[in-house]
Design a protein around this motif. Structure first.
Motif, PDB file in Angstrom:
ATOM      1  N   GLY A   1       0.182  70.687   5.011  1.00 36.10           N
ATOM      2  CA  GLY A   1      -0.438  71.556   5.097  1.00 36.10           C
ATOM      3  C   GLY A   1      -1.163  71.342   6.797  1.00 36.10           C
ATOM      4  O   GLY A   1       0.008  71.052   7.841  1.00 36.10           O
TER       5      GLY A   1
ATOM      6  N   SER B   1      -3.421  69.718   7.871  1.00 37.72           N
ATOM      7  CA  SER B   1      -3.531  68.072   8.460  1.00 37.72           C
ATOM      8  C   SER B   1      -2.648  67.222   9.457  1.00 37.72           C
ATOM      9  O   SER B   1      -2.552  66.341   9.690  1.00 37.72           O
ATOM     10  CB  SER B   1      -4.402  66.840   7.503  1.00 37.72           C
ATOM     11  OG  SER B   1      -3.161  66.679   6.153  1.00 37.72           O
TER      12      SER B   1
ATOM     13  N   GLU C   1      -3.430  64.362   5.325  1.00 32.95           N
ATOM     14  CA  GLU C   1      -3.716  64.021   4.029  1.00 32.95           C
ATOM     15  C   GLU C   1      -2.363  64.828   3.491  1.00 32.95           C
ATOM     16  O   GLU C   1      -2.409  65.866   3.913  1.00 32.95           O
ATOM     17  CB  GLU C   1      -4.918  64.772   4.057  1.00 32.95           C
ATOM     18  CG  GLU C   1      -5.477  63.008   3.344  1.00 32.95           C
ATOM     19  CD  GLU C   1      -6.549  63.201   2.978  1.00 32.95           C
ATOM     20  OE1 GLU C   1      -6.782  63.284   1.876  1.00 32.95           O
ATOM     21  OE2 GLU C   1      -7.560  63.328   4.016  1.00 32.95           O
ATOM     22  N   ARG C   2      -2.201  64.177   2.249  1.00 34.87           N
ATOM     23  CA  ARG C   2      -1.515  64.751   1.863  1.00 34.87           C
ATOM     24  C   ARG C   2      -2.152  66.089   0.680  1.00 34.87           C
ATOM     25  O   ARG C   2      -2.666  66.195   0.216  1.00 34.87           O
ATOM     26  CB  ARG C   2      -0.508  64.540   0.449  1.00 34.87           C
ATOM     27  CG  ARG C   2       1.023  64.027   1.030  1.00 34.87           C
ATOM     28  CD  ARG C   2       1.510  62.772  -0.234  1.00 34.87           C
ATOM     29  NE  ARG C   2       2.422  64.048  -1.432  1.00 34.87           N
ATOM     30  CZ  ARG C   2       2.644  63.358  -2.362  1.00 34.87           C
ATOM     31  NH1 ARG C   2       2.325  61.536  -2.651  1.00 34.87           N
ATOM     32  NH2 ARG C   2       2.988  64.182  -3.373  1.00 34.87           N
ATOM     33  N   THR C   3      -1.359  67.530   0.300  1.00 38.81           N
ATOM     34  CA  THR C   3      -1.968  68.367  -0.237  1.00 38.81           C
ATOM     35  C   THR C   3      -2.127  68.622  -1.788  1.00 38.81           C
ATOM     36  O   THR C   3      -2.666  68.987  -2.279  1.00 38.81           O
ATOM     37  CB  THR C   3      -2.328  70.056   0.372  1.00 38.81           C
ATOM     38  OG1 THR C   3      -0.498  70.066   0.593  1.00 38.81           O
ATOM     39  CG2 THR C   3      -2.160  70.135   1.625  1.00 38.81           C
ATOM     40  N   SER C   4      -0.526  68.135  -1.710  1.00 36.47           N
ATOM     41  CA  SER C   4      -0.206  68.119  -3.387  1.00 36.47           C
ATOM     42  C   SER C   4       0.035  66.127  -3.670  1.00 36.47           C
ATOM     43  O   SER C   4      -0.299  65.462  -2.725  1.00 36.47           O
ATOM     44  CB  SER C   4       0.963  68.015  -2.952  1.00 36.47           C
ATOM     45  OG  SER C   4       2.265  67.899  -2.799  1.00 36.47           O
TER      46      SER C   4
END
Lengths: 251, 337
Positions: free
Chosen positions: B194, B196, B224-227
């Motif tokens: 996303g 980030s 950071e990963r969103t999923s």
């Protein structure tokens, strides 16, 4: 492996020297056949600038020299290969079968009890489920051409170790998530080690360095710890098949 | 006549080449010289094919003794090069007389130096490459007393004027320092991070001491990963930028495991990987976004410079009679009969 229809795919840029091709059909078996068929087609073409293809479960990483061929050209070439696959099918390779003797538990499989406890089943049942299955080598992975396989029918996925080991011995038989593997060489590892085969898997004085290929079949067989020494120094090798017997890879 | 070389002080050095490009399909990393530009330049300056085995020296001082007349070239990070006690030029061919000691000291502003020897050195091969692979236990790590054998003979190269450099080829040297700018393209999984993901381009990162040929670990603000979906093991490219933990960014280099299960946020370009190959612990890294087309063009420009260098070297070596096939009058009598 024969292939009637290639799965639909998506192609992603992965830097200036690689492409990632992902098969996106809902059927994992079809995805796997498509990416391995594409990798075999690419390897056999020997296109200028193509370093090689690394197929796994649903994707293949295509590596090339960007001085000789651009990512755009390689993308067009990959599409040509996919088109070819959907018309002609992948070359059929009869799978070979491997018998893997394993000592489970104890010093050979330090995580066996932990896995049994987490799954809520007896240790014997973990061994039974692990030896019962016929495994298809899905791909060669890190480290050193490890045979990556779909795991045994445990009730739950196996969590990875919180503190990965700095050194896992060659021949370690391990599980993680819904996957199973044998370690061909000493390496750090975060998978749960449930046993060890005394056979040597990796031989760097031979090509290929490991005896199995994607599509080949492995079976694990429990042996008592005192027989471990009988196999030391022997190499993992395909079984001689009686003629006329055909093996079907199982997902 | 083979030029033998005796390693007196190995420091941290290996015999390598441009890498095992056939390795990944068998689950082996490509490995090979981390700074590919410097390694190619060293071989070209020594009159060798680009992929010939050469010595990669990481961080520590190195010393060797020639037992025959040889011709060498040293590239990579800035350092102090002396031959027989006399200062000698880096990034130029250097003549070494039999009995003289070659000393490489004080590698600074970068991490890796490359030493090529005209005629190259004999080395074992695995899948078409001499590059060490620590996982499968292959390769030649140099030790005190190791003898390297040059694969072809080299006649003595005379310096017409004492102490004057023999060559001035004027190759552009890569810039090195403590503030590094590294080009990356969007990775195949950039969408998973996303907004980030933009942190990669607005933050400054510091190279950790736990970095090596497998990957560099960088401290700083982390995307950071969103999923949270499980990723199947996939082939990962050299240069993949991943966020495996909450502490550090991981940039995979040429020793990377071929398959992994982390999403790839960005991929360092070919020229960017050469910059990272020279990063020292504590150096600052900024990432700059580029496109695959621009990255390819930049890489081809830098290779074109090396092709120009190759032409100059061929011309000069031809004039000096270095690396030429023996003339008929040099052949032993028996060979002519």
């Amino acid at each position: 492996m024969s292939l009637s229809t290639a799965a639909p795919t998506e192609i992603y840029e992965s830097g200036d020297s690689a492409l990632r091709v992902v098969a996106i059909s809902g059927a994992s078996e079809q995805n796997w056949r498509t990416v391995h068929g594409l990798a075999a087609w690419l390897e056999s073409c020997g296109a200028e600038g193509l370093h090689g293809a690394v197929p796994t479960y649903d994707s293949v990483l295509v590596e090339f020299d960007p001085v000789l061929v651009s990512a755009r050209q390689m993308r067009a070439f990959v599409k040509l290969g996919l088109l070819e696959l959907s018309h002609a099918g992948a070359p059929a390779n009869a799978p070979r079968e491997f018998d893997v003797p394993v000592v489970y538990g104890g010093e050979y499989g330090p995580d066996l009890e932990k896995v049994a406890e987490y799954q809520g089943i007896p240790v014997d049942e973990v061994v039974r489920l692990h030896t019962e299955k016929t495994y298809t080598v899905r791909c060669l992975g890190a480290p050193a051409g490890s045979p990556m396989m779909d795991g045994p029918a445990f009730p739950k996925p196996v969590p990875r170790l919180k503190d990965p080991r700095l050194s896992v011995p060659a021949g370690a038989v391990a599980v993680a998530g819904r996957q199973a593997v044998i370690a061909p060489a000493v390496a750090p590892g975060g998978w749960c080690v449930i046993g060890q085969t005394p056979l040597s898997v990796l031989n760097i004085r031979r090509e290929p360095l490991v005896p199995y290929k994607p599509g080949d079949i492995l079976r694990f067989r429990q042996i008592p710890a005192q027989e471990f020494g009988d196999f030391v120094g022997l190499e993992l090798a395909p079984l001689e098949l009686p003629s006329g017997l055909e093996l079907e890879p199982q997902p | 006549m083979n030029g033998d070389i005796l390693i007196q002080q190995p420091g941290n050095s290996v015999v390598t080449d441009l890498g095992r490009t056939r390795g990944p399909r068998f689950g082996l990393p490509v490995n090979g010289a981390l700074d590919q530009y410097s390694a190619r330049a060293a071989n070209i300056l020594a009159g060798n094919p680009d992929n010939d085995p050469l010595v990669e020296i990481t961080a520590l001082d190195f010393r060797m003794k020639a037992t025959e007349d040889i011709l060498i070239a040293v590239t990579g990070a800035p350092l102090t090069l002396t031959v027989g006690g006399r200062p000698a030029s880096q990034w130029e061919p250097v003549s070494v007389r039999a009995g003289e000691t070659v000393s490489i000291r004080g590698i600074h502003s970068g991490l890796r130096a490359y030493l090529a020897i005209h005629g190259s050195v004999e080395a074992d091969n695995l899948l078409g490459s001499a590059a060490p692979d620590t996982v499968v236990g292959f390769g030649l790590q140099l030790r005190e007393g190791t003898t390297l054998r040059s694969r072809t003979s080299v006649g003595p190269v005379r310096q017409p004027y004492f102490d004057l450099p023999l060559f001035r080829l004027g190759l552009e040297r890569p810039s090195m320092g403590t503030d590094l700018l590294v080009d990356v393209t969007d990775g195949p999984d950039v969408a998973e991070f996303g907004e980030s993901g933009d942190l990669l381009f607005t933050s400054e990162y510091v190279v950790s001491g736990r970095s090596n040929h497998i990957g560099l670990r960088l401290g700083g603000e982390l995307p950071e990963r969103t999923s949270n979906s499980e990723v199947l093991s996939r082939g990962v490219p050299v240069g993949a930028v991943e966020v495996p933990s909450r502490e550090e960014l991981l940039v995979l280099h040429r020793g990377r495991g071929v398959t992994a299960g982390y999403p790839v946020l960005a991929v360092v370009t070919s020229t960017g990987l050469d910059v990272l190959a020279q990063a020292r612990p504590g150096d600052k890294v900024r990432f700059r976004k580029t496109t695959v087309a621009e990255a390819t063009a930049a890489h081809r420009r830098s290779r074109a410079q090396l092709e120009t260098l190759r032409e100059s070297v061929n011309t000069v070596f031809g004039l000096l009679g270095i690396g030429c096939r023996p003339q008929w009058q040099d052949l032993p009598v028996a060979a002519c009969s």
